[in-house]
Design a protein around this motif. Structure first.
Motif, PDB file in Angstrom:
ATOM      1  N   MET A   1       0.992  -1.311  -0.007  1.00  0.00           N
ATOM      2  CA  MET A   1      -0.138   0.007   0.033  1.00  0.00           C
ATOM      3  C   MET A   1       0.732   1.276   0.037  1.00  0.00           C
ATOM      4  SD  MET A   1      -3.005   1.032   0.093  1.00  0.00           S
ATOM      5  CE  MET A   1      -3.605   2.960   0.559  1.00  0.00           C
ATOM      6  N   ALA A   2       1.930   1.295   0.923  1.00  0.00           N
ATOM      7  CA  ALA A   2       2.708   2.536   1.077  1.00  0.00           C
ATOM      8  C   ALA A   2       3.680   2.590  -0.326  1.00  0.00           C
ATOM      9  CB  ALA A   2       3.998   2.088   2.277  1.00  0.00           C
ATOM     10  N   THR A   3       4.010   1.267  -0.985  1.00  0.00           N
ATOM     11  CA  THR A   3       4.734   1.294  -2.203  1.00  0.00           C
ATOM     12  C   THR A   3       3.847   1.995  -3.367  1.00  0.00           C
ATOM     13  OG1 THR A   3       6.025  -0.524  -1.595  1.00  0.00           O
ATOM     14  CG2 THR A   3       5.679   0.004  -3.860  1.00  0.00           C
ATOM     15  N   ASP A   4       2.691   1.372  -3.449  1.00  0.00           N
ATOM     16  CA  ASP A   4       1.694   1.885  -4.553  1.00  0.00           C
ATOM     17  C   ASP A   4       1.228   3.283  -4.408  1.00  0.00           C
ATOM     18  OD1 ASP A   4       1.775  -0.526  -5.313  1.00  0.00           O
ATOM     19  OD2 ASP A   4      -0.216  -1.279  -4.815  1.00  0.00           O
ATOM     20  N   LEU A   5       1.072   3.770  -3.017  1.00  0.00           N
ATOM     21  CA  LEU A   5       0.594   5.214  -3.057  1.00  0.00           C
ATOM     22  C   LEU A   5       1.681   6.268  -3.438  1.00  0.00           C
ATOM     23  CD1 LEU A   5      -1.009   7.290  -1.844  1.00  0.00           C
ATOM     24  CD2 LEU A   5      -0.269   7.050   0.229  1.00  0.00           C
ATOM     25  N   VAL A   6       3.135   5.857  -2.885  1.00  0.00           N
ATOM     26  CA  VAL A   6       4.338   6.751  -3.279  1.00  0.00           C
ATOM     27  C   VAL A   6       4.472   6.726  -4.676  1.00  0.00           C
ATOM     28  CG1 VAL A   6       6.690   6.620  -3.014  1.00  0.00           C
ATOM     29  CG2 VAL A   6       5.346   6.308  -0.961  1.00  0.00           C
ATOM     30  N   GLY A  73       5.500   5.348  13.561  1.00  0.00           N
ATOM     31  CA  GLY A  73       4.827   5.288  14.853  1.00  0.00           C
ATOM     32  C   GLY A  73       3.972   6.434  14.731  1.00  0.00           C
ATOM     33  N   ALA A  74       4.324   7.867  14.498  1.00  0.00           N
ATOM     34  CA  ALA A  74       3.666   9.012  14.347  1.00  0.00           C
ATOM     35  C   ALA A  74       2.456   8.820  13.621  1.00  0.00           C
ATOM     36  CB  ALA A  74       4.378  10.084  14.244  1.00  0.00           C
ATOM     37  N   LEU A  75       2.518   8.111  12.447  1.00  0.00           N
ATOM     38  CA  LEU A  75       1.524   7.912  11.558  1.00  0.00           C
ATOM     39  C   LEU A  75       0.270   7.101  12.093  1.00  0.00           C
ATOM     40  CD1 LEU A  75       2.960   6.880   8.113  1.00  0.00           C
ATOM     41  CD2 LEU A  75       2.277   9.393   8.827  1.00  0.00           C
ATOM     42  N   VAL A  76       0.938   6.162  12.868  1.00  0.00           N
ATOM     43  CA  VAL A  76      -0.081   5.319  13.615  1.00  0.00           C
ATOM     44  C   VAL A  76      -0.702   6.107  14.606  1.00  0.00           C
ATOM     45  CG1 VAL A  76      -0.510   3.059  15.206  1.00  0.00           C
ATOM     46  CG2 VAL A  76       1.323   3.307  13.102  1.00  0.00           C
ATOM     47  N   GLY A  77      -0.009   7.079  15.363  1.00  0.00           N
ATOM     48  CA  GLY A  77      -0.570   7.673  16.584  1.00  0.00           C
ATOM     49  C   GLY A  77      -1.768   8.736  16.119  1.00  0.00           C
ATOM     50  N   ARG A  78      -1.735   8.908  14.909  1.00  0.00           N
ATOM     51  CA  ARG A  78      -2.846  10.035  14.176  1.00  0.00           C
ATOM     52  C   ARG A  78      -4.251   9.691  14.707  1.00  0.00           C
ATOM     53  NH1 ARG A  78      -0.198  12.246   8.785  1.00  0.00           N
ATOM     54  NH2 ARG A  78       1.779  12.784   9.702  1.00  0.00           N
ATOM     55  N   SER A 104     -10.354  11.351   9.461  1.00  0.00           N
ATOM     56  CA  SER A 104     -10.252  11.682   8.117  1.00  0.00           C
ATOM     57  C   SER A 104      -9.608  10.385   7.298  1.00  0.00           C
ATOM     58  CB  SER A 104      -9.410  12.952   7.806  1.00  0.00           C
ATOM     59  OG  SER A 104      -8.179  12.375   8.016  1.00  0.00           O
ATOM     60  N   LEU A 105     -10.110  10.248   5.919  1.00  0.00           N
ATOM     61  CA  LEU A 105      -9.418   9.105   5.207  1.00  0.00           C
ATOM     62  C   LEU A 105      -8.069   9.272   5.204  1.00  0.00           C
ATOM     63  CD1 LEU A 105     -10.202   7.269   2.746  1.00  0.00           C
ATOM     64  CD2 LEU A 105     -10.038   9.264   1.363  1.00  0.00           C
ATOM     65  N   ALA A 106      -7.290  10.372   5.006  1.00  0.00           N
ATOM     66  CA  ALA A 106      -5.949  10.258   5.003  1.00  0.00           C
ATOM     67  C   ALA A 106      -5.460   9.754   6.482  1.00  0.00           C
ATOM     68  CB  ALA A 106      -5.580  11.721   4.870  1.00  0.00           C
ATOM     69  N   ASP A 107      -6.170  10.247   7.679  1.00  0.00           N
ATOM     70  CA  ASP A 107      -5.612   9.573   8.798  1.00  0.00           C
ATOM     71  C   ASP A 107      -5.941   8.100   8.880  1.00  0.00           C
ATOM     72  OD1 ASP A 107      -4.508  12.106   9.385  1.00  0.00           O
ATOM     73  OD2 ASP A 107      -6.210  12.518  11.080  1.00  0.00           O
ATOM     74  N   GLU A 108      -6.746   7.701   8.206  1.00  0.00           N
ATOM     75  CA  GLU A 108      -7.062   6.018   8.387  1.00  0.00           C
ATOM     76  C   GLU A 108      -5.864   5.555   7.406  1.00  0.00           C
ATOM     77  OE1 GLU A 108      -9.637   4.022   9.315  1.00  0.00           O
ATOM     78  OE2 GLU A 108     -11.432   5.338   9.630  1.00  0.00           O
ATOM     79  N   LEU A 109      -5.534   6.097   6.391  1.00  0.00           N
ATOM     80  CA  LEU A 109      -4.485   5.591   5.516  1.00  0.00           C
ATOM     81  C   LEU A 109      -3.172   5.621   6.250  1.00  0.00           C
ATOM     82  CD1 LEU A 109      -5.365   6.853   1.795  1.00  0.00           C
ATOM     83  CD2 LEU A 109      -5.517   4.442   2.775  1.00  0.00           C
ATOM     84  N   ALA A 110      -3.024   6.540   6.822  1.00  0.00           N
ATOM     85  CA  ALA A 110      -1.739   6.842   7.649  1.00  0.00           C
ATOM     86  C   ALA A 110      -1.699   5.583   8.750  1.00  0.00           C
ATOM     87  CB  ALA A 110      -1.788   8.130   8.628  1.00  0.00           C
TER      88      ALA A 110
END
Ligand SMILES: [Zn+2]
Length: 184
Positions: A1-6, A73-78, A104-110
């Motif tokens: 997912m990270a790969t594809d998004l980047v 870890g900070a992404l998860v913490g959002r 938000s959608l972006a935070d779910e993805l984060a």
């Protein structure tokens, strides 16, 4: 997912921005079996996801392993709550990170991406975060394969592009691919 998004970024894709509008984002999510709670992504969602894309790219590029752990870890913490254990379809326990309601959608993805990156760092290693081996590609990827020998961000595309280039170098074809005013 990270790969594809980047690798949807215009800095990677010669075809340009792969997420030009909310509809493209909706398709991207559907391709990854993600649904945004039944709602269509908005322009705000898109802007936030594109910002997240830059952050994830920076995490993948970091050569400092501790920094990677901290930032992922900070992404998860959002928006993440937990972790807890849930049974999967086969009855085995799996880590499960619930997200807070109304995020938000972006935070779910984060959260999703952050958990994934942390898992790779812990169970595989930091050298699984790599630049694409193709000299003509600026992509990055996370190698989650068992063997860990993946070389390209988009194997079908970048591997073939390189093969074609190597083939052309070994077997130059006269008059083929020439550019310039001599072409009629
Ligand atoms: Zn590539």
């Amino acid at each position: 997912m990270a790969t594809d998004l980047v690798n949807t970024s215009p800095e990677v894709r010669s075809a340009g921005e792969m997420l030009p509008d909310p509809a493209a984002l909706a398709r991207f999510l559907a391709d990854h079996d993600l649904h945004s709670g039944g709602r269509t992504p908005s322009h705000d969602d898109l802007g936030q996801v594109l910002a997240l894309r830059q952050e994830v790219r920076a995490i993948l590029e970091s050569t400092d392993e501790d920094h990677v752990a901290e930032q992922a870890g900070a992404l998860v913490g959002r928006a993440g709550i937990g972790p807890g254990l849930h049974r999967d379809a086969d009855g085995r326990w799996q880590w499960h990170v619930v997200t807070a309601p109304e995020v938000s959608l972006a935070d779910e993805l984060a959260v999703l991406i952050g958990v994934g990156l942390l898992a790779v760092l812990r169970t595989l290693s930091h050298d699984r975060f790599r630049h694409c081996a193709s000299p003509v590609c600026n992509g990055m990827f996370v190698d989650t394969s068992r063997a860990g020998r993946r070389r390209y961000c988009m194997p079908d595309l970048c591997g073939n592009r390189l093969n074609v280039a190597n083939h052309r170098a070994r077997h130059p074809v006269p008059d083929a691919g020439k550019e310039g005013p001599s072409a009629t």
